[in-house]
Design an enzyme around this catalytic site. Structure first.
Site, PDB file in Angstrom:
ATOM      1  N   LYS A  22       0.980  -0.869  -0.262  1.00 37.71           N
ATOM      2  CA  LYS A  22       0.095   0.105   0.167  1.00 37.71           C
ATOM      3  C   LYS A  22       0.912   1.007  -0.322  1.00 37.71           C
ATOM      4  O   LYS A  22       1.698   1.481   0.677  1.00 37.71           O
ATOM      5  CB  LYS A  22      -0.490   0.327   1.181  1.00 37.71           C
ATOM      6  CG  LYS A  22      -2.189  -1.070   1.175  1.00 37.71           C
ATOM      7  CD  LYS A  22      -2.831  -0.830   2.223  1.00 37.71           C
ATOM      8  CE  LYS A  22      -4.059  -1.353   2.257  1.00 37.71           C
ATOM      9  NZ  LYS A  22      -4.497  -1.936   3.551  1.00 37.71           N
ATOM     10  N   ARG A  81     -15.547  -5.484  10.925  1.00 38.25           N
ATOM     11  CA  ARG A  81     -16.568  -3.962  10.992  1.00 38.25           C
ATOM     12  C   ARG A  81     -17.469  -4.249   9.893  1.00 38.25           C
ATOM     13  O   ARG A  81     -18.343  -5.620   9.875  1.00 38.25           O
ATOM     14  CB  ARG A  81     -15.617  -2.987   9.683  1.00 38.25           C
ATOM     15  CG  ARG A  81     -15.354  -1.934  11.022  1.00 38.25           C
ATOM     16  CD  ARG A  81     -14.107  -1.098  10.279  1.00 38.25           C
ATOM     17  NE  ARG A  81     -13.309  -1.854   9.133  1.00 38.25           N
ATOM     18  CZ  ARG A  81     -12.276  -1.606   8.555  1.00 38.25           C
ATOM     19  NH1 ARG A  81     -12.618   0.431   8.526  1.00 38.25           N
ATOM     20  NH2 ARG A  81     -11.484  -1.997   8.013  1.00 38.25           N
TER      21      ARG A  81
HETATM   22  P1  ADP Z   1      -4.600  -3.686   7.190  1.00 38.71           P
HETATM   23  O1  ADP Z   1      -4.077  -3.034   6.026  1.00 38.71           O
HETATM   24  O2  ADP Z   1      -3.991  -4.913   7.636  1.00 38.71           O
HETATM   25  O3  ADP Z   1      -6.349  -3.201   6.693  1.00 38.71           O
HETATM   26  P2  ADP Z   1      -5.711  -1.818   8.750  1.00 38.71           P
HETATM   27  O4  ADP Z   1      -4.666  -0.439   9.554  1.00 38.71           O
HETATM   28  O5  ADP Z   1      -6.482  -1.110   7.990  1.00 38.71           O
HETATM   29  O6  ADP Z   1      -4.968  -2.243   8.399  1.00 38.71           O
HETATM   30  O7  ADP Z   1      -6.535  -2.047  10.014  1.00 38.71           O
HETATM   31  C1  ADP Z   1      -6.017  -3.011  10.684  1.00 38.71           C
HETATM   32  C2  ADP Z   1      -7.066  -3.959  11.389  1.00 38.71           C
HETATM   33  O8  ADP Z   1      -8.308  -2.954  12.230  1.00 38.71           O
HETATM   34  C3  ADP Z   1      -7.609  -4.889  10.793  1.00 38.71           C
HETATM   35  O9  ADP Z   1      -8.353  -6.133  11.154  1.00 38.71           O
HETATM   36  C4  ADP Z   1      -8.861  -4.170  10.340  1.00 38.71           C
HETATM   37  O10 ADP Z   1      -9.833  -4.701   9.885  1.00 38.71           O
HETATM   38  C5  ADP Z   1      -9.311  -3.109  12.019  1.00 38.71           C
HETATM   39  N1  ADP Z   1      -9.987  -2.107  12.050  1.00 38.71           N
HETATM   40  C6  ADP Z   1     -10.135  -0.625  11.057  1.00 38.71           C
HETATM   41  N2  ADP Z   1     -10.674   0.245  11.135  1.00 38.71           N
HETATM   42  C7  ADP Z   1     -11.706  -0.510  12.243  1.00 38.71           C
HETATM   43  C8  ADP Z   1     -12.711  -0.054  12.856  1.00 38.71           C
HETATM   44  N3  ADP Z   1     -13.656   1.148  12.826  1.00 38.71           N
HETATM   45  N4  ADP Z   1     -12.874  -0.621  13.861  1.00 38.71           N
HETATM   46  C9  ADP Z   1     -12.664  -1.707  13.804  1.00 38.71           C
HETATM   47  N5  ADP Z   1     -11.671  -2.197  13.860  1.00 38.71           N
HETATM   48  C10 ADP Z   1     -10.977  -2.294  12.793  1.00 38.71           C
END
Ligand code: ADP
Length: 162
Positions: free
Chosen positions: A42, A91
């Site tokens: 990413k 989510r």
């Molecule tokens: P990745 O690139 O591995 O998806 P992220 O930083 O986007 O990493 O997310 C890390 C984790 O946190 C993932 O399991 C994602 O589903 C979770 N996550 C992201 N946003 C939320 C939210 N608003 N509520 C709960 N979990 C979340």
């Protein structure tokens, strides 16, 4: 036995959704290690150092939570850390298929490691790092969606600081 979970992710940047998962999981595990992935194919807005700093400042109130970066497979990183579980947040429905795919491949890679999902609190169900960046880049207010320091950093990134 000390119960250790690794919470892997990109965290570009950390949101209150991530913090919510961490606050709730911190009571379930003895130790949680946040593994910030250096590059998940990413293009990140924040550098690894910035993501580490913002996360460290945002979880200072959680005494059994630490923050590190890692490269490579999260399962291998988790084994190195003596963790029994990978922690992930779930989510809306759209997360499900992807998370199921990742959890299944991780189980294939290491059968001893479990993925533990916590369902997001409903107020964060539609909150993502990407939507926060999109809103902030257009000058929208993200107060309450991210820690205050992250809000400031987003403004600076987009050249919108007061
Ligand atoms: P990745 O690139 O591995 O998806 P992220 O930083 O986007 O990493 O997310 C890390 C984790 O946190 C993932 O399991 C994602 O589903 C979770 N996550 C992201 N946003 C939320 C939210 N608003 N509520 C709960 N979990 C979340």
């Amino acid at each position: 036995m000390v119960r250790i979970a690794v919470y892997p992710g990109t965290f570009d940047p950390v949101t209150n959704g991530h913090i919510d998962i961490l606050e709730r999981a911190s009571g379930l595990f003895d130790e949680i290690i946040i593994g910030i992935a250096e590059d998940n194919y990413k293009n990140t807005l924040f550098t690894l150092e910035e993501r580490l700093y913002l996360m460290k400042e945002s979880v200072g109130h959680l005494k059994n939570v630490s923050v590190e970066s890692f490269t490579g497979l999260s399962v291998e990183y988790a084994v190195k850390k003596n963790a029994q579980a990978l922690l992930r947040g779930l989510r809306v429905v759209s997360d499900f298929e992807y998370e199921m795919q990742v959890a299944t491949i991780n189980k294939h890679l290491n059968d001893d490691l479990e993925t533990v999902f916590l369902m997001t609190s409903d107020r964060y169900a539609f909150l993502s790092s990407s939507i926060v960046k999109q809103v902030a880049s257009l000058g929208g207010r993200v107060t309450g969606l991210v820690p205050p320091l992250v809000e400031e950093s987003l403004k600076r990134k987009y050249g919108l600081s007061d």
